[in-house]
Scaffold this motif. Structure first.
Motif, PDB file in Angstrom:
ATOM      1  N   PHE A 460       1.552  48.103  22.453  1.00 45.20           N
ATOM      2  CA  PHE A 460       1.118  48.810  21.247  1.00 45.20           C
ATOM      3  C   PHE A 460       2.337  49.279  20.461  1.00 45.20           C
ATOM      4  CE2 PHE A 460      -0.885  52.547  19.065  1.00 45.20           C
ATOM      5  CZ  PHE A 460      -1.874  51.834  18.378  1.00 45.20           C
ATOM      6  N   ILE A 461       2.156  49.431  19.173  1.00 44.53           N
ATOM      7  CA  ILE A 461       3.248  49.904  18.325  1.00 44.53           C
ATOM      8  C   ILE A 461       3.590  51.360  18.645  1.00 44.53           C
ATOM      9  CG2 ILE A 461       2.689  48.305  16.468  1.00 44.53           C
ATOM     10  CD1 ILE A 461       1.303  50.653  15.025  1.00 44.53           C
ATOM     11  N   GLN A 462       4.767  51.790  18.235  1.00 46.90           N
ATOM     12  CA  GLN A 462       5.142  53.195  18.383  1.00 46.90           C
ATOM     13  C   GLN A 462       5.659  53.729  17.044  1.00 46.90           C
ATOM     14  OE1 GLN A 462       7.666  56.397  21.050  1.00 46.90           O
ATOM     15  NE2 GLN A 462       8.353  54.291  21.052  1.00 46.90           N
ATOM     16  N   PRO A 463       4.744  54.159  16.188  1.00 48.11           N
ATOM     17  CA  PRO A 463       5.184  54.735  14.920  1.00 48.11           C
ATOM     18  C   PRO A 463       5.520  56.215  15.078  1.00 48.11           C
ATOM     19  CG  PRO A 463       2.812  54.721  15.015  1.00 48.11           C
ATOM     20  CD  PRO A 463       3.289  54.096  16.307  1.00 48.11           C
ATOM     21  N   ARG A 464       6.026  56.777  14.024  1.00 46.22           N
ATOM     22  CA  ARG A 464       6.201  58.224  13.980  1.00 46.22           C
ATOM     23  C   ARG A 464       4.900  58.861  13.527  1.00 46.22           C
ATOM     24  NH1 ARG A 464      11.371  60.065  14.644  1.00 46.22           N
ATOM     25  NH2 ARG A 464      12.985  58.460  14.642  1.00 46.22           N
ATOM     26  N   VAL A 465       4.578  59.981  14.150  1.00 45.09           N
ATOM     27  CA  VAL A 465       3.340  60.694  13.854  1.00 45.09           C
ATOM     28  C   VAL A 465       3.662  62.176  13.661  1.00 45.09           C
ATOM     29  CG1 VAL A 465       1.850  59.077  15.078  1.00 45.09           C
ATOM     30  CG2 VAL A 465       2.873  60.988  16.329  1.00 45.09           C
ATOM     31  N   THR A 466       2.759  62.860  12.995  1.00 46.77           N
ATOM     32  CA  THR A 466       2.920  64.293  12.756  1.00 46.77           C
ATOM     33  C   THR A 466       1.917  65.059  13.602  1.00 46.77           C
ATOM     34  OG1 THR A 466       3.651  63.895  10.496  1.00 46.77           O
ATOM     35  CG2 THR A 466       2.934  66.121  11.024  1.00 46.77           C
ATOM     36  N   THR A 467       2.387  66.046  14.320  1.00 48.61           N
ATOM     37  CA  THR A 467       1.520  66.837  15.178  1.00 48.61           C
ATOM     38  C   THR A 467       0.860  67.956  14.376  1.00 48.61           C
ATOM     39  OG1 THR A 467       3.229  68.437  15.792  1.00 48.61           O
ATOM     40  CG2 THR A 467       3.108  66.393  17.089  1.00 48.61           C
ATOM     41  N   GLU A 468      -0.109  68.601  14.994  1.00 47.65           N
ATOM     42  CA  GLU A 468      -0.788  69.726  14.338  1.00 47.65           C
ATOM     43  C   GLU A 468       0.168  70.884  14.095  1.00 47.65           C
ATOM     44  OE1 GLU A 468      -5.156  70.165  15.715  1.00 47.65           O
ATOM     45  OE2 GLU A 468      -4.126  69.168  17.384  1.00 47.65           O
ATOM     46  N   ALA A 469       1.268  70.928  14.850  1.00 46.27           N
ATOM     47  CA  ALA A 469       2.269  71.976  14.630  1.00 46.27           C
ATOM     48  C   ALA A 469       3.219  71.632  13.491  1.00 46.27           C
ATOM     49  CB  ALA A 469       3.063  72.207  15.912  1.00 46.27           C
ATOM     50  N   GLY A 470       3.094  70.427  12.934  1.00 46.58           N
ATOM     51  CA  GLY A 470       3.933  70.035  11.816  1.00 46.58           C
ATOM     52  C   GLY A 470       5.177  69.267  12.192  1.00 46.58           C
ATOM     53  N   THR A 472       7.306  65.958  13.347  1.00 45.99           N
ATOM     54  CA  THR A 472       7.228  64.503  13.272  1.00 45.99           C
ATOM     55  C   THR A 472       7.962  63.925  14.472  1.00 45.99           C
ATOM     56  OG1 THR A 472       7.110  64.525  10.860  1.00 45.99           O
ATOM     57  CG2 THR A 472       7.747  62.456  11.902  1.00 45.99           C
ATOM     58  N   VAL A 473       7.245  63.171  15.293  1.00 48.29           N
ATOM     59  CA  VAL A 473       7.786  62.659  16.555  1.00 48.29           C
ATOM     60  C   VAL A 473       7.338  61.213  16.726  1.00 48.29           C
ATOM     61  CG1 VAL A 473       7.770  64.947  17.633  1.00 48.29           C
ATOM     62  CG2 VAL A 473       5.772  63.452  17.865  1.00 48.29           C
ATOM     63  N   ARG A 474       7.912  60.539  17.715  1.00 49.59           N
ATOM     64  CA  ARG A 474       7.427  59.211  18.086  1.00 49.59           C
ATOM     65  C   ARG A 474       6.141  59.361  18.902  1.00 49.59           C
ATOM     66  NH1 ARG A 474      13.102  58.719  18.443  1.00 49.59           N
ATOM     67  NH2 ARG A 474      13.935  56.972  17.196  1.00 49.59           N
ATOM     68  N   LEU A 475       5.256  58.381  18.770  1.00 51.58           N
ATOM     69  CA  LEU A 475       3.940  58.470  19.390  1.00 51.58           C
ATOM     70  C   LEU A 475       4.018  58.701  20.891  1.00 51.58           C
ATOM     71  CD1 LEU A 475       0.838  58.169  19.234  1.00 51.58           C
ATOM     72  CD2 LEU A 475       1.174  55.696  19.496  1.00 51.58           C
ATOM     73  N   ASP A 476       4.917  57.989  21.589  1.00 47.70           N
ATOM     74  CA  ASP A 476       4.983  58.102  23.052  1.00 47.70           C
ATOM     75  C   ASP A 476       5.323  59.511  23.513  1.00 47.70           C
ATOM     76  OD1 ASP A 476       4.530  55.425  22.856  1.00 47.70           O
ATOM     77  OD2 ASP A 476       6.285  54.786  24.001  1.00 47.70           O
ATOM     78  N   ASP A 477       6.030  60.267  22.675  1.00 47.97           N
ATOM     79  CA  ASP A 477       6.389  61.625  23.064  1.00 47.97           C
ATOM     80  C   ASP A 477       5.162  62.528  23.126  1.00 47.97           C
ATOM     81  OD1 ASP A 477       9.068  60.957  23.257  1.00 47.97           O
ATOM     82  OD2 ASP A 477       9.487  61.469  21.168  1.00 47.97           O
ATOM     83  N   VAL A 478       4.098  62.147  22.434  1.00 49.43           N
ATOM     84  CA  VAL A 478       2.849  62.897  22.505  1.00 49.43           C
ATOM     85  C   VAL A 478       2.045  62.494  23.739  1.00 49.43           C
ATOM     86  CG1 VAL A 478       0.665  63.386  21.328  1.00 49.43           C
ATOM     87  CG2 VAL A 478       2.769  63.107  19.994  1.00 49.43           C
TER      88      VAL A 478
END
Length: 589
Positions: A460-470, A472-478
């Protein structure tokens, strides 16, 4: 996964013993540690190897190190976007590999200093109180029974000892004692010619990237590495020996091809090596698993020996952890070989083809190669094909922990014939292209078949995403080292049965809703959010683009980030039951 495996009460020294403290063994140990499973690492040397071997690390390996929690430290020792250029004897560039994409979260080709990364892996084990490394211990015997594996060891003073584990992972190299003791055939071939590697400090050239000089008189490689290190590789010609080539006057003759003053070169080491291409007939014998060079070795031309070993580590570590923690049945370990062995064979073939292109067996073959490649390089689609590394076979699992959509696919005719065309370099090259069934050329070579496109079994791809806390991280870190059920715009738990929800909770899975970045400002009404569901903003628009190519909106991701299944919102419970069977574990506790 935060919980630890159950303490052994049956006289085991460890749930898992890993033989070999190279990058594969250390990565498996670190990943097990993240999962809460202690491991014991056995190494016959007195310390980890401190000289360079591999020089290329790809995006998949960096993603594996990210899962192990060490990629930030590794970043200091890599050169991202490391290109590879092939030159004729007259100095014309006939192919340039220049990948610029980062679909898995990292640049596709990177130069690195292996001893520095190995040291990070070794020091990373200090995070885990119950994980140990024992140096100076050679394995002299191995036996196994229905309950576990017993290893006989001997230290540097000749003192024997025995250790016992539930499972053993053999990462003890191409000359693996354990593979030989288990009588596992290691099939393949050894190239007749040898190469001398010369590593130097204070780079005497200073140019970036890797240059492959395909001079039939003596092919050679010049590779820029981080921290002012450069590697040169020269083909050893018939009649030459390592002893003769290492003499200062003969080494100076070699280096004069690439530097102005060979006497001013700051040498690190010189070593002659042989290219091998071999594959173990099985990666599992009961409670013993083979990984890295113990399972497969390949020529260096595409830098895939190291990276194939890291793929082994990524695939195997989470499965061992799930079995050790009682979250999956031991049959899950069969899927390791089912999934990894075919791809390792493909990477061996790619490396062999690259070597045949770089160093053909005759001057005539070299001239044919130069003429053909220069002509093909003039065609933009072909040039792009090589520049973007589309020739690289990506893992695609059709067996193992995957729930594939039903399909009826006939056996390709022309592509199959080409893949069985023997050792001829052109036949092997076309065979590799035939394996890329989704490309126009692949469809041509496979008789114009259009195989069903599905992301299941692919990374699967690993884009950057924004968490509810604001943030911006890489998806795998979530997600971490967990399964994830990721839905686009909807709640992935809405249609889950209580049994299916309890199953994923027991495995520590993450439930995620992804939506357009701008919608993160909308918090919804009180009570809208369901317990345990993470909401992420699609910071780069890549998740929307990915789901836009599918007919289903919920994706099941494995801990190694391969797509296990794809379904509609109303199918999540049925797919959960199917995946439970793949994991050899009951849906209900």
């Amino acid at each position: 996964m935060a919980t630890k495996s159950k303490k052994n009460t049956a006289g085991f020294d460890a749930d898992v013993i890993i033989v070999g403290a190279g990058p594969v063994g250390l990565t498996i140990a670190n990943t097990l540690g993240v999962a809460g499973v202690p491991a014991l690492v056995i190494e016959k040397l007195d310390k980890i190897i401190d000289y360079p071997r591999a020089i290329g690390i790809d995006d998949e390996s960096l993603r594996t190190l990210q899962t192990a929690g060490l990629v930030d430290q590794v970043q200091a020792h890599i050169t991202p976007d490391h290109w590879m250029r092939f030159y004729t004897a007259s100095g014309k560039c006939f192919a340039s590999i220049e990948p610029r994409t980062d679909e898995f979260g990292w640049s596709r080709r990177n130069a690195f200093i292996q001893p520095q990364v190995d040291e990070i892996l070794y020091q990373g084990l200090q995070r885990f109180q119950d994980t140990q490394v024992m140096f100076g211990q050679s394995v002299t015997g191995i036996t196994q029974d229905a309950e576990g594996v017993t290893l006989t060891l001997e230290d540097s003073q000749g003192q024997p000892r025995t250790l016992r584990a539930r499972y053993v992972v053999a990462c003890d190299g191409g000359n693996s004692f354990i593979r030989r003791a288990l009588d596992v055939p290691f099939e393949g071939r050894t190239k007749p010619n040898q190469w001398i590697v010369v590593d130097v400090r204070n780079d005497p050239l200073g140019t970036p990237h890797i240059d492959m000089h395909c001079d039939p008189e003596r092919p050679y490689v010049s590779a820029a590495l981080p921290h002012g290190i450069r590697r040169f590789e020269f083909m050893v010609m018939p009649g030459e020996t390592e002893e003769e080539l290492s003499k200062p006057e003969n080494l100076a003759k070699l280096m004069r091809k690439v530097v102005a003053d060979p006497d001013q070169v700051d040498y690190i080491r010189k070593r002659v090596y042989t290219h091998n291409a071999r594959l173990a007939t099985t990666f599992r014998v009961d409670r013993v698993l083979l990984a890295g060079d113990a399972a497969h070795i390949m020529p260096v031309w595409q830098g895939q020996g190291y990276n194939s070993g890291m793929r082994d580590a990524s695939n195997l570590a989470w499965k061992l952890a799930w079995v050790a923690k009682g979250l999956a049945g031991s049959a899950l370990l069969d899927t390791y070989g089912d999934e990894r062995r075919d791809h390792a064979r493909s990477m061996i073939h790619l490396s062999e083809v690259a070597g045949d292109i770089f160093a053909p067996e005759s001057h005539t073959a070299a001239k044919v190669r130069d003429t053909l490649m220069l002509a093909l390089n003039a065609l933009p689609p072909v040039k792009q094909y090589f520049a973007e590394m589309r020739f690289k076979p990506m893992p695609r699992y059709e067996r193992g922990v995957v729930v594939l959509p039903e399909k009826g696919e006939s056996q390709p005719l022309l592509g199959g014939l080409l893949q069985r065309s023997g050792d001829h370099p052109l036949g092997r090259l076309l065979g590799l292209m035939a394996e890329k069934k989704e490309s126009p050329l692949g469809r041509l070579l496979n008789g114009f078949e259009a195989p069903l496109e599905t992301p299941v079994g692919r990374m699967f791809i690993q884009p950057r995403v924004t968490t509810e806390a604001g943030d911006t991280v890489r998806l795998d870190d979530v997600i971490g080292l967990n399964f994830a059920i990721l839905a686009w715009g909807t709640d992935p738990t809405f249609n889950l049965s209580p049994e299916a929800r309890a199953f994923w909770d027991r495995l520590g899975a993450k439930f995620i809703t992804a939506k357009p970045q701008v919608q993160m400002a909308h918090k919804g009404e009180p009570g809208d959010a369901r317990a345990g569901v993470i909401t992420l903003g699609d910071a780069q628009g890549r998740l929307k683009e990915w789901f836009g190519k599918q007919t289903k909106s919920i994706v099941f991701l494995r801990p190694d980030r391969f797509v296990a299944a794809l379904c509609s919102p109303q199918e999540v419970s049925a797919v959960t039951a199917a995946l439970a069977r793949k994991l050899a574990t009951p849906l209900e506790a």
